[in-house]
Design a protein around this motif. Sequence first.
Motif, short mmCIF file in Angstrom:
data_model
loop_
_atom_site.label_atom_id
_atom_site.label_comp_id
_atom_site.label_asym_id
_atom_site.label_seq_id
_atom_site.Cartn_x
_atom_site.Cartn_y
_atom_site.Cartn_z
N ILE A 46 -12.60 8.69 -37.27
CA ILE A 46 -12.49 10.61 -37.85
C ILE A 46 -13.06 10.53 -39.49
N GLY A 47 -12.27 9.82 -40.70
CA GLY A 47 -12.82 10.31 -41.74
C GLY A 47 -14.16 9.86 -42.05
N LEU A 48 -14.96 8.44 -41.36
CA LEU A 48 -15.28 7.72 -42.23
C LEU A 48 -16.85 9.11 -41.00
N ILE A 49 -16.23 9.17 -39.93
CA ILE A 49 -17.62 10.99 -39.48
C ILE A 49 -17.83 11.55 -40.69
N PHE A 50 -16.89 11.56 -41.02
CA PHE A 50 -16.76 13.56 -41.89
C PHE A 50 -16.60 13.13 -43.42
N LEU A 51 -16.68 12.21 -43.72
CA LEU A 51 -16.37 11.82 -44.91
C LEU A 51 -17.40 12.44 -46.08
N GLU A 52 -18.69 12.30 -45.74
CA GLU A 52 -19.45 12.86 -47.13
C GLU A 52 -18.89 15.20 -47.42
N PRO A 53 -18.86 15.65 -45.59
CA PRO A 53 -18.73 17.25 -46.49
C PRO A 53 -16.78 17.50 -45.99
N LEU A 54 -16.34 16.12 -46.89
CA LEU A 54 -14.78 16.15 -47.17
C LEU A 54 -14.56 15.86 -48.50
N LEU A 55 -15.42 14.91 -48.80
CA LEU A 55 -15.84 14.85 -50.59
C LEU A 55 -16.00 16.07 -50.83
N ILE A 56 -17.27 15.90 -50.64
CA ILE A 56 -17.63 18.11 -51.09
C ILE A 56 -16.67 19.08 -50.79
N ALA A 57 -15.80 18.91 -50.22
CA ALA A 57 -14.86 20.22 -49.65
C ALA A 57 -14.07 19.98 -51.17
N VAL A 58 -13.45 18.82 -51.39
CA VAL A 58 -12.71 18.41 -52.12
C VAL A 58 -13.25 18.60 -53.52
N GLY A 59 -14.21 18.26 -53.75
CA GLY A 59 -15.35 18.78 -54.97
C GLY A 59 -16.42 17.82 -55.69
N ALA A 60 -16.83 16.61 -54.45
CA ALA A 60 -17.40 15.87 -55.35
C ALA A 60 -18.53 16.51 -55.14
N THR A 61 -19.66 16.12 -56.66
CA THR A 61 -21.03 16.40 -57.41
C THR A 61 -21.50 15.57 -57.07
N GLU A 62 -22.78 16.15 -57.38
CA GLU A 62 -24.27 14.88 -57.08
C GLU A 62 -23.77 13.77 -57.96
N SER A 63 -22.87 13.11 -59.25
CA SER A 63 -23.19 12.46 -60.10
C SER A 63 -21.85 11.32 -59.72
N THR A 64 -20.32 12.60 -58.83
CA THR A 64 -19.07 11.76 -58.07
C THR A 64 -19.22 11.03 -57.19
N LEU A 65 -20.53 11.94 -56.22
CA LEU A 65 -20.12 11.54 -54.50
C LEU A 65 -20.43 10.38 -54.09
N PRO A 66 -21.66 9.86 -55.06
CA PRO A 66 -22.16 8.37 -54.47
C PRO A 66 -21.01 6.86 -54.54
N PHE A 67 -19.78 7.76 -55.70
CA PHE A 67 -18.85 6.35 -56.03
C PHE A 67 -17.97 6.93 -55.39
N ALA A 68 -17.31 8.29 -54.71
CA ALA A 68 -16.88 8.33 -53.93
C ALA A 68 -16.52 8.00 -52.27
N LEU A 69 -18.09 8.04 -52.35
CA LEU A 69 -18.28 7.54 -50.72
C LEU A 69 -18.00 5.33 -50.86
N THR A 70 -18.65 5.28 -51.99
CA THR A 70 -19.16 3.75 -51.06
C THR A 70 -17.49 3.68 -51.63
N TYR A 71 -16.16 3.85 -52.77
CA TYR A 71 -15.15 3.75 -52.41
C TYR A 71 -14.10 3.89 -50.70
N THR A 72 -14.53 5.25 -50.85
CA THR A 72 -13.45 5.87 -49.82
C THR A 72 -14.10 5.10 -48.35
N ARG A 73 -15.21 5.39 -48.02
CA ARG A 73 -15.96 3.52 -46.46
C ARG A 73 -15.65 3.38 -46.82
N ILE A 74 -14.95 2.07 -47.87
CA ILE A 74 -14.66 0.58 -47.85
C ILE A 74 -13.49 0.61 -47.04
#
Length: 482
Positions: free
Chosen positions: A123-151
């Motif tokens: 569930i987390g991997l499927i919806f990860l990007e919209p979830l991170l944007i919902a908690v406040g990820a911005t254009e500059s921080t989203l790539p870092f949050a995605l990389t860490y959380t996916r692994i």
Amino acid sequence: METPQTSKELTPQEQKLATYGIPKLVLQYSIPTIIGMLVNALYVVVDRFFVGQIPDVSYQALTGIGLAAPILNIVGAFALLVGIGTAANISLRLGKRDTEGAERVLGNALLLNLTFPLVLGAIGLIFLEPLLIAVGATESTLPFALTYTRIILAGCILMFLSFAMNHPIRAMGNPKRFASAQLIGAISNIILSPIFILWLELGIMGAAISTLIAQSLSAIWVFAYYLTNVSGKPVVTIKLKNMKPSLKIILSIFAIGISPFFMQFLGSVINIVANRSLLYYGAIEFGYADHAVGAFTVILSISMLFLMPVFGINQGAQPILGFNYGAGNIARVKQAYKYSVIYAVAICVLGFIIVQLFAGQLMSLFSNDPALNEIGTVGMRIILFTMPFMGFQMNTANFFQSIGRAKISVFLAVLRQGLILIPAYLILPRIFGFHGIWFAMPVADTLALLITGGMIIREFKRLDKMMEEKISKESLDTSSQS
């Protein structure tokens, strides 16, 4: 010293709870759990420390981890649900000499620890990007949050197997083995993090990889206990036949584990609310938002180093409080509460002094970004100004839980976290601007202190009345016998 009349019928462990000096007894029971809690904190702190040393992008990487934290903490809440619920159920069944029942609980727990991470990870991997944007990820921080959380999500089964399956070991009466599994994970992470993050130049990806390797080593050590005689034959063993799902057993695990699950889940909600406020008001105050979330991430990491030992004292005091309350030894109950509060507040006072004197130096350990450090230095001193209050409030909530007053305990925890802190994060910035976010925790701690203090005074009056009634009854019994 008060000794129950039935002490000759007690086991050596029970006699210790009933007769040993309370000040030393609380420390004796607390130190192993304090070590375990500090080890858990190190998992988080070490990653954030080395991530903060990444050249040029330290604040974006720290902010990325901070934004990932609420999502990963929700996954961790499910591991807590299974781990705590399983340990308590095994203890209850072993107390009734029902080893087969305890093994059925362990088997169902293993099934849950294999099922939950697969479902949650997917569930987390499927919806990860919209979830991170919902908690406040911005254009500059989203790539870092995605990389860490996916692994981490891809390997979250290791979290369940190393954490949730470790708690039953403590319930079987082997706290050293329990602590050693945590130490293996933490020490491995301390060694591997700088190698993967800095030496191999993998950055935030290296932080996630080192965490998974550390968790895998811890999981191997946990399962070695169940499957071999490395550290003595376990009281309860894993048997495939016991993995057959039992709704009754699963519900019994959930019934006990739901309270810590709910509190961690609520903590994630609070983290999301705080991050959103930091991003919005940080942009207004400073013209950039990500630094504020990065600073808050560091502040929470540092606070964990002082608050985790308080959780350790709480866990250490639980059996002392519960046993003596059940035995009617009210004087020892009050004394155990007194010393657990003294130890907890002493740790928090030490933390308060260190933070107020060395906030800037602590921030610079985690980040080389001047703007982030400037924001965080001010924020740390304000947020943790009432840290000694937290020691008292947390310990008192644990006291009510330990003597079977779970509803009051949950209310006190929810009081600070949900009823006061969330509204404070939403209201205070409207009045005081960005710094209103920093004021939220001290306001919540102060109000919680006042309400908690009133409740413990009322509870002690109830305990005094119970003690008077017991003495009166004993006097009548003595008179009737004579």
